[in-house]
Design a protein around this motif. Structure first.
Motif, PDB file in Angstrom:
ATOM      1  N   GLY A 127      -6.204   3.996  -7.302  1.00 44.44           N
ATOM      2  CA  GLY A 127      -6.155   4.815  -6.102  1.00 44.44           C
ATOM      3  C   GLY A 127      -7.524   5.082  -5.508  1.00 44.44           C
ATOM      4  O   GLY A 127      -8.538   5.062  -6.209  1.00 44.44           O
TER       5      GLY A 127
ATOM      6  N   GLN B 130      -9.280   7.817  -2.493  1.00 52.14           N
ATOM      7  CA  GLN B 130      -9.034   9.006  -1.670  1.00 52.14           C
ATOM      8  C   GLN B 130      -9.419   8.746  -0.221  1.00 52.14           C
ATOM      9  O   GLN B 130     -10.535   8.266   0.051  1.00 52.14           O
ATOM     10  CB  GLN B 130      -9.817  10.198  -2.205  1.00 52.14           C
TER      11      GLN B 130
ATOM     12  N   TRP C 138       0.868  -1.174   0.000  1.00 48.15           N
ATOM     13  CA  TRP C 138       0.000   0.000   0.000  1.00 48.15           C
ATOM     14  C   TRP C 138       0.909   1.228   0.000  1.00 48.15           C
ATOM     15  O   TRP C 138       1.847   1.318   0.806  1.00 48.15           O
ATOM     16  CB  TRP C 138      -0.912   0.023   1.210  1.00 48.15           C
TER      17      TRP C 138
ATOM     18  N   ARG D  35       5.145  10.268  -3.304  1.00 48.41           N
ATOM     19  CA  ARG D  35       4.478   9.031  -2.940  1.00 48.41           C
ATOM     20  C   ARG D  35       5.362   8.228  -1.994  1.00 48.41           C
ATOM     21  O   ARG D  35       6.579   8.180  -2.174  1.00 48.41           O
ATOM     22  CB  ARG D  35       4.179   8.229  -4.203  1.00 48.41           C
TER      23      ARG D  35
ATOM     24  N   ASP E 142      -2.759  11.618   7.575  1.00 48.70           N
ATOM     25  CA  ASP E 142      -2.977  10.401   6.791  1.00 48.70           C
ATOM     26  C   ASP E 142      -3.774  10.684   5.516  1.00 48.70           C
ATOM     27  O   ASP E 142      -3.952   9.782   4.680  1.00 48.70           O
ATOM     28  CB  ASP E 142      -3.744   9.365   7.623  1.00 48.70           C
TER      29      ASP E 142
ATOM     30  N   ALA F 219      -4.620  11.359   1.974  1.00 52.07           N
ATOM     31  CA  ALA F 219      -3.849  11.094   0.762  1.00 52.07           C
ATOM     32  C   ALA F 219      -4.679  10.214  -0.167  1.00 52.07           C
ATOM     33  O   ALA F 219      -5.732   9.703   0.228  1.00 52.07           O
ATOM     34  CB  ALA F 219      -2.546  10.372   1.104  1.00 52.07           C
TER      35      ALA F 219
ATOM     36  N   ARG G 157       0.867   5.727  -0.592  1.00 48.77           N
ATOM     37  CA  ARG G 157      -0.010   6.893  -0.548  1.00 48.77           C
ATOM     38  C   ARG G 157       0.724   8.116  -1.058  1.00 48.77           C
ATOM     39  O   ARG G 157       1.950   8.192  -0.990  1.00 48.77           O
ATOM     40  CB  ARG G 157      -0.542   7.136   0.864  1.00 48.77           C
TER      41      ARG G 157
ATOM     42  N   TYR H  20      -4.592   6.668  -1.691  1.00 49.60           N
ATOM     43  CA  TYR H  20      -3.953   5.402  -1.348  1.00 49.60           C
ATOM     44  C   TYR H  20      -4.030   4.441  -2.541  1.00 49.60           C
ATOM     45  O   TYR H  20      -5.089   4.297  -3.161  1.00 49.60           O
ATOM     46  CB  TYR H  20      -4.638   4.774  -0.140  1.00 49.60           C
TER      47      TYR H  20
END
Length: 121
Positions: free
Chosen positions: A114, A116, A36, A45, A90, A92, A38, A94
């Motif tokens: 991705g 959100q 994972w 990233r 946190d 971002a 983000r 992902y």
């Protein structure tokens, strides 16, 4: 055709929890590590977590250690990221991704689209 599809993003309050899911297809999940990642606005990233195909060994970025948990269900071709005690930082997009390595996730070759995640009161 290799595909990774994330879901589960959304808006959560600080201190709250969210679980992201990644559905994979086109390859045998049990043979490969999945990560994972983000990316927040204006930032590079970063790898959040990676789970190995051997004994499900997981590693985490220091910023999420103790709060996030990665897991996998090879029978369902799914990878999850359980996020607890969430913080505004946190926030971002992902992504799940794979480099088709067995035990690590650097420089993935295949990415999902991705999802959100926004942490805000």
């Amino acid at each position: 055709q290799v595909q990774l599809v994330e879901s589960g993003g959304g808006l959560v309050q600080p201190g709250g929890s969210l679980t992201l899911s990644c559905a994979v297809s086109g390859f045998t999940l049990e043979h490969f590590a999945i990560g994972w990642f983000r990316q927040a606005p204006g930032k590079e990233r970063e790898e959040v977590s990676c789970i190995s195909s051997i004994d499900d060994i997981a590693n985490y970025a220091s910023s999420v250690e103790g709060r996030f948990t990665i897991s996998r269900d090879n029978a369902k071709n799914m990878v999850y990221l359980q996020m607890n005690s969430m913080r505004p930082e946190d926030t971002a997009v992902y992504y799940c991704a794979t480099a088709f390595r067995r035990t690590s996730c650097p420089d993935p070759s295949h990415w999902g689209q991705g999802t959100q995640v926004t942490v805000s009161a």
